[in-house]
Scaffold this motif. Structure first.
Motif, PDB file in Angstrom:
ATOM      1  N   PHE A 160      10.937  46.190 -26.140  1.00  0.00           N
ATOM      2  CA  PHE A 160      11.923  45.374 -25.424  1.00  0.00           C
ATOM      3  C   PHE A 160      11.223  44.339 -24.560  1.00  0.00           C
ATOM      4  CE2 PHE A 160      14.096  44.684 -21.352  1.00  0.00           C
ATOM      5  CZ  PHE A 160      15.231  44.023 -21.798  1.00  0.00           C
ATOM      6  N   ASP A 188      19.719  41.497 -18.679  1.00  0.00           N
ATOM      7  CA  ASP A 188      19.193  40.767 -19.834  1.00  0.00           C
ATOM      8  C   ASP A 188      19.197  41.695 -21.031  1.00  0.00           C
ATOM      9  OD1 ASP A 188      18.150  38.687 -21.332  1.00  0.00           O
ATOM     10  OD2 ASP A 188      16.601  38.214 -19.847  1.00  0.00           O
ATOM     11  N   SER A 189      19.099  41.128 -22.204  1.00  0.00           N
ATOM     12  CA  SER A 189      19.111  41.954 -23.413  1.00  0.00           C
ATOM     13  C   SER A 189      18.265  41.299 -24.488  1.00  0.00           C
ATOM     14  CB  SER A 189      20.548  42.154 -23.927  1.00  0.00           C
ATOM     15  OG  SER A 189      21.136  40.905 -24.271  1.00  0.00           O
ATOM     16  N   GLU A 236      16.928  42.179 -28.915  1.00  0.00           N
ATOM     17  CA  GLU A 236      17.036  43.048 -30.087  1.00  0.00           C
ATOM     18  C   GLU A 236      15.649  43.484 -30.522  1.00  0.00           C
ATOM     19  OE1 GLU A 236      18.377  42.356 -34.601  1.00  0.00           O
ATOM     20  OE2 GLU A 236      20.047  42.201 -33.167  1.00  0.00           O
ATOM     21  N   GLU A 277      19.917  46.770 -30.166  1.00  0.00           N
ATOM     22  CA  GLU A 277      20.005  46.016 -28.926  1.00  0.00           C
ATOM     23  C   GLU A 277      19.588  46.889 -27.740  1.00  0.00           C
ATOM     24  OE1 GLU A 277      23.137  42.965 -26.967  1.00  0.00           O
ATOM     25  OE2 GLU A 277      23.890  45.007 -27.196  1.00  0.00           O
ATOM     26  N   ILE A 278      18.782  46.303 -26.864  1.00  0.00           N
ATOM     27  CA  ILE A 278      18.411  46.962 -25.616  1.00  0.00           C
ATOM     28  C   ILE A 278      18.870  46.071 -24.470  1.00  0.00           C
ATOM     29  CG2 ILE A 278      16.545  47.836 -24.164  1.00  0.00           C
ATOM     30  CD1 ILE A 278      14.933  48.417 -26.606  1.00  0.00           C
ATOM     31  N   THR A 279      19.577  46.649 -23.519  1.00  0.00           N
ATOM     32  CA  THR A 279      20.061  45.919 -22.353  1.00  0.00           C
ATOM     33  C   THR A 279      19.384  46.467 -21.103  1.00  0.00           C
ATOM     34  OG1 THR A 279      22.215  45.503 -23.366  1.00  0.00           O
ATOM     35  CG2 THR A 279      22.089  45.317 -20.972  1.00  0.00           C
ATOM     36  N   GLU A 280      18.905  45.557 -20.267  1.00  0.00           N
ATOM     37  CA  GLU A 280      18.249  45.923 -19.017  1.00  0.00           C
ATOM     38  C   GLU A 280      19.121  45.497 -17.838  1.00  0.00           C
ATOM     39  OE1 GLU A 280      14.108  44.879 -16.615  1.00  0.00           O
ATOM     40  OE2 GLU A 280      14.986  43.417 -17.981  1.00  0.00           O
ATOM     41  N   TYR A 304      17.606  50.899 -18.613  1.00  0.00           N
ATOM     42  CA  TYR A 304      17.646  50.352 -19.965  1.00  0.00           C
ATOM     43  C   TYR A 304      18.590  51.179 -20.824  1.00  0.00           C
ATOM     44  CZ  TYR A 304      13.309  48.380 -18.204  1.00  0.00           C
ATOM     45  OH  TYR A 304      12.383  47.750 -17.429  1.00  0.00           O
ATOM     46  N   THR A 313      19.661  51.621 -24.741  1.00  0.00           N
ATOM     47  CA  THR A 313      19.242  51.323 -26.115  1.00  0.00           C
ATOM     48  C   THR A 313      20.301  51.805 -27.085  1.00  0.00           C
ATOM     49  OG1 THR A 313      16.923  51.627 -25.491  1.00  0.00           O
ATOM     50  CG2 THR A 313      17.439  51.635 -27.846  1.00  0.00           C
ATOM     51  N   TYR A 369      24.409  55.259 -26.743  1.00  0.00           N
ATOM     52  CA  TYR A 369      23.256  54.592 -26.160  1.00  0.00           C
ATOM     53  C   TYR A 369      22.339  55.626 -25.506  1.00  0.00           C
ATOM     54  CZ  TYR A 369      25.516  50.043 -26.699  1.00  0.00           C
ATOM     55  OH  TYR A 369      26.095  48.919 -27.220  1.00  0.00           O
TER      56      TYR A 369
END
Length: 260
Positions: free
Chosen positions: A12, A167-168, A170, A175-178, A197, A199, A206
């Motif tokens: 990521f 933020d995110s 791929e 998809e990983i979102t922080e 995070y 995932t 997730y």
């Protein structure tokens, strides 16, 4: 040192960095400027130690330009990503897992680069001193260290802290979102990053990872004092955003220091 960001979700971090810096052309332009700063302060420059190299964008770019490059990072997961980057025909690069606080290179280099706030992971005075002593021991006389660092004191003065960002990116089709909350501890001169995070597992669920990282808040005068204590002369301070000489309002620095 930061843990989850550079280990469990190394992919990521790499994808996010590539997204925000435009890998390839963007990295090449940045290295053009870094190369210019190194050469005007330590010419000739034929060998580069990239310490805290992360996923290897700068290290590989310099190797592809014909430099002898040693790339070192604490996180083996980041080095695994770095080793997958494309080297030009004839380019050579050596990778090593190492902690900058106690790593002295096996030979002297003309230049050291330490990018994207990797140096600020040294969040205590002792860490800063140890790392800079190792930098000095890894350079030839007259060699230079180029260190990129955010001026958190300047950001605090501009009322930009505390703040939260999302933020995110791929990674391998997932998809990983922080979500990151950044809070300064001015008494300890440390920025505390509380990161979470999420995932995507591909089935509508997730996985969650959390980390609390600490980054050193260093003013330019304080950093200059640390450099001089370690046997360096601070020869340039450049605004990393404008590429002009740094000013009181600079928020992102390139510090260029010559080994005396």
């Amino acid at each position: 040192m930061p843990d989850v960001l550079y280990r469990e979700v190394a992919g990521f971090y790499d994808a996010l960095y590539r997204k925000n810096t435009v890998e390839g052309e963007g990295t090449a332009r940045e290295c053009d400027f870094i190369e210019e700063m190194l050469k005007r302060n330590a010419n000739p420059v034929a060998s580069v130690l990239d310490i805290g190299c992360g996923s290897g964008m700068h290290a590989v770019e310099f190797a592809n330009r014909g430099y002898e490059v040693l790339a070192a990072d604490l996180a083996e997961e980041m080095l695994q990503l770095a080793r997958k980057r494309n080297l030009a025909l004839g380019a050579k690069i050596e990778f090593m897992q190492a902690d900058m606080r106690n790593f002295v290179a096996p030979r002297e280099f003309d230049a050291i680069i330490c990018m994207t706030n990797a140096f600020l992971c040294n969040y205590e005075d002792g860490h800063v001193r140890d790392a800079l002593r190792c930098f000095a021991a890894s350079l030839r006389p007259g060699g230079v260290a180029l260190i990129e660092a955010t001026s958190y004191p300047a950001l605090i003065a501009a009322n930009e802290f505390p703040y939260t960002y999302v933020d995110s990116a791929e990674v391998d089709g997932r998809e990983i979102t922080e979500i990151s909350l950044n809070v300064p501890d001015e008494a300890k001169r440390v920025l505390v990053e509380m990161n979470t995070y999420f995932t995507a597992n591909g089935d509508g669920t997730y996985s969650k990872h959390s980390s609390e990282n600490r980054l050193r808040m260093l003013s330019a005068p304080r950093f200059k004092a640390f450099l001089e204590e370690a046997g360096f002369e601070l020869v340039e301070m450049v605004d990393a955003e404008t590429r002009l000489p740094a000013s009181n309002g600079t928020k992102e620095f390139f510090f260029i220091a010559k080994k005396i």
